[in-house]
Write a protein that holds these residues in place. Structure first.
Motif, PDB file in Angstrom:
ATOM      1  N   MET A   1     -72.859  -9.879 -56.517  1.00  0.00           N
ATOM      2  CA  MET A   1     -73.301  -9.215 -55.410  1.00  0.00           C
ATOM      3  C   MET A   1     -73.358  -7.556 -55.122  1.00  0.00           C
ATOM      4  SD  MET A   1     -71.688 -11.612 -52.311  1.00  0.00           S
ATOM      5  CE  MET A   1     -72.269 -13.337 -52.198  1.00  0.00           C
TER       6      MET A   1
ATOM      7  N   THR B   1     -75.470  -4.818 -50.278  1.00  0.00           N
ATOM      8  CA  THR B   1     -76.381  -5.481 -49.479  1.00  0.00           C
ATOM      9  C   THR B   1     -76.308  -6.980 -49.312  1.00  0.00           C
ATOM     10  OG1 THR B   1     -78.275  -5.689 -51.369  1.00  0.00           O
ATOM     11  CG2 THR B   1     -78.125  -3.556 -50.211  1.00  0.00           C
ATOM     12  N   HIS B   2     -75.740  -7.728 -50.269  1.00  0.00           N
ATOM     13  CA  HIS B   2     -75.737  -8.987 -49.907  1.00  0.00           C
ATOM     14  C   HIS B   2     -74.476  -9.616 -49.039  1.00  0.00           C
ATOM     15  CE1 HIS B   2     -78.474  -8.672 -53.638  1.00  0.00           C
ATOM     16  NE2 HIS B   2     -78.873  -9.954 -53.075  1.00  0.00           N
TER      17      HIS B   2
ATOM     18  N   ARG C   1     -70.253 -13.797 -48.617  1.00  0.00           N
ATOM     19  CA  ARG C   1     -69.536 -12.642 -49.475  1.00  0.00           C
ATOM     20  C   ARG C   1     -67.884 -12.746 -49.465  1.00  0.00           C
ATOM     21  NH1 ARG C   1     -71.367  -7.668 -50.922  1.00  0.00           N
ATOM     22  NH2 ARG C   1     -69.890  -6.081 -51.105  1.00  0.00           N
TER      23      ARG C   1
END
Length: 461
Positions: free
Chosen positions: A120, A123-124, A128
């Motif tokens: 990742m 932005t992801h 997360r």
């Protein structure tokens, strides 16, 4: 960090606060992975081992680290004695790092060059918080390796990123070209660097205890080596904040530091130039000329940059951080430590809750947690990592119960109206300093460390 419970917690930096973090994690049954950029633990402090702290041993050791050491028969130094940086390494940090519990988890010559989440970028968002961290490390043999971690504690400090000499946060014009005439922030003028300064003109730039230490050592050198001259340039209109509280200081050695410096200035042994904001440097074969923003000029053979430090945030570019826009500390902490607006406000003891970022299970601790603010002390870092280790272990009550007692400085001076300024940071935060005086409250500020922080990549790394 439950989803990654079989992974270690990466600790970046093996200085005092990084090793303390590892000790607290071990006590909590959490596996640390300690990554140190330098060739040895506390590599940064090694660069200012000649500096004597004015905080005694009682403020310079961590409780969990001491418990680990005590189990091996280690005897604590006299609590009221004043250690040098070398003493801190030789009598405390080296024995601590040599313990099997620490040494088996410690990697030296391991410079962290990036931290992210597995698979990742920044932005992801989906999943997360449950995705392991990836810590990319460049080893001294040139090998670049990725390590996975359940959490990350960045205790890398700030030593490798000193503030520039220019007045606008940028290097002064010609600063890079004059690099050969600029020393380290805490040169060993009476030892290793004696030939660089003996019989020459030195200009010390900065208004903190790092500058004061160097000026006092230069004065001693001048008494031994004819032709040694000392100039001191500060941006402010007065050096009162550097002189400190004298006999009112809770740390006697710190009070004496300022009193001795004042005497040197008044006697003419140190030539003080106030209101000297540096606009440019022009180096020649024999010297360097510094020009101020108002057109004045000073010439020296060597310049000592003692104007403080700033955090290196490049390695954290792919993480979701929430930083104070001014001092670059965690957002909740920033307003409490900003020396321009709140230097006389109480800096309350703080831990994981105040140090948290939107990036779950990531913490910046130690000198780096204070960003550009010059108010960090080593004891604060120890309390930070105790709280963070508790939080990572799921012990919320212990994480949120934070306490810290510090000595008084007996001084609080001002160059900005009615607010009060504190001394500029010295290398890494090894001195406990609080500010009382004019404001009637106690506030921790960095003193004597050198701030020296030392090291591989920064303050405590």
């Amino acid at each position: 960090m439950d989803s990654a419970k079989n992974l270690p917690v990466a600790v970046i930096g093996a200085g005092p606060v990084g090793l303390a973090a590892a000790a607290h994690l071990i006590e909590r049954g959490i596996e640390p992975l300690i990554l140190e950029a330098g060739p040895t633990p506390a590599a940064a402090i090694e660069q200012w081992r000649h500096i004597r702290l004015f905080s005694p041993w009682q403020y310079n050791t961590d409780a969990a680290a001491v418990r680990l050491l005590a189990a091996t028969g280690w005897v604590s130094p006299e609590p009221t004695a004043l250690p040098t940086g070398g003493d801190l390494i030789d009598q405390y940090l080296t024995p601590l790092a040599a313990l099997p519990a620490i040494a088996s988890r410690l990697h030296t010559g391991a410079r962290v060059i990036a931290v992210t989440r597995l698979g990742m970028d920044k932005t992801h968002s989906r999943n997360r918080a449950t995705t392991p961290f990836v810590v990319r490390v460049e080893h001294t043999d040139g090998d670049v390796r990725d390590y996975q971690a359940a959490a990350v504690i960045d205790a890398s400090g700030t030593w490798s990123t000193r503030n520039t000499l220019g007045t606008s946060g940028l290097p002064a014009v010609g600063e890079a070209e004059a690099a050969k005439r600029i020393s380290s922030p805490l040169p060993d003028v009476l030892g290793r660097d004696r030939e660089t300064f003996g019989g020459r003109t030195a200009l010390v730039v900065g208004a903190g205890h790092s500058a004061a230490n160097t000026l006092l050592n230069l004065a001693e050198l001048a008494a031994q080596v004819p032709g040694t001259k000392i100039a001191w340039a500060i941006r402010g209109s007065s050096a009162a904040k550097v002189y400190g509280g004298g006999d009112s200081d809770g740390l006697a050695a710190r009070g004496q530091l300022g009193s001795r410096l004042r005497s040197l200035v008044e006697s003419g042994a140190v030539e003080l130039h106030t209101g000297f904001g540096i606009a440019s440097l022009a180096a020649s074969d024999g010297a360097v000329t510094l020009t101020s923003t108002d057109g004045r000029s000073l010439e020296a053979d060597v310049v000592v940059p003692a104007a403080g430090f700033r955090p290196d945030l490049d390695i954290l570019r792919e993480l979701r951080l929430e930083l104070d826009p001014g001092v670059e500390a965690p957002r909740a902490l920033g307003p409490l430590i900003d020396p321009e607006f709140h230097s006389c406000g109480t800096v309350e003891p703080h831990g994981a809750k105040m140090l948290a970022h939107p990036e779950q299970d990531f913490y910046i601790v130690g000198m780096k947690s204070y960003g550009r603010a010059p108010t960090f002390l080593l004891a604060t870092g120890y309390e930070q990592v105790r709280s963070v280790a508790a939080a990572l272990a799921g012990d919320r009550e212990a994480a949120e119960t934070v306490q810290l007692e510090l000595p008084e400085t007996g001084v609080c001076s001002s160059d900005i109206g009615t607010s009060c300024e504190v001394p500029a940071a010295v290398p890494a935060g090894f001195v406990a300093e609080t500010s009382g005086g004019c404001c009637g409250v106690r506030e921790p500020v960095l003193v004597g460390f050198p701030t020296g922080l030392a090291h591989g990549r920064s303050g405590e790394n």
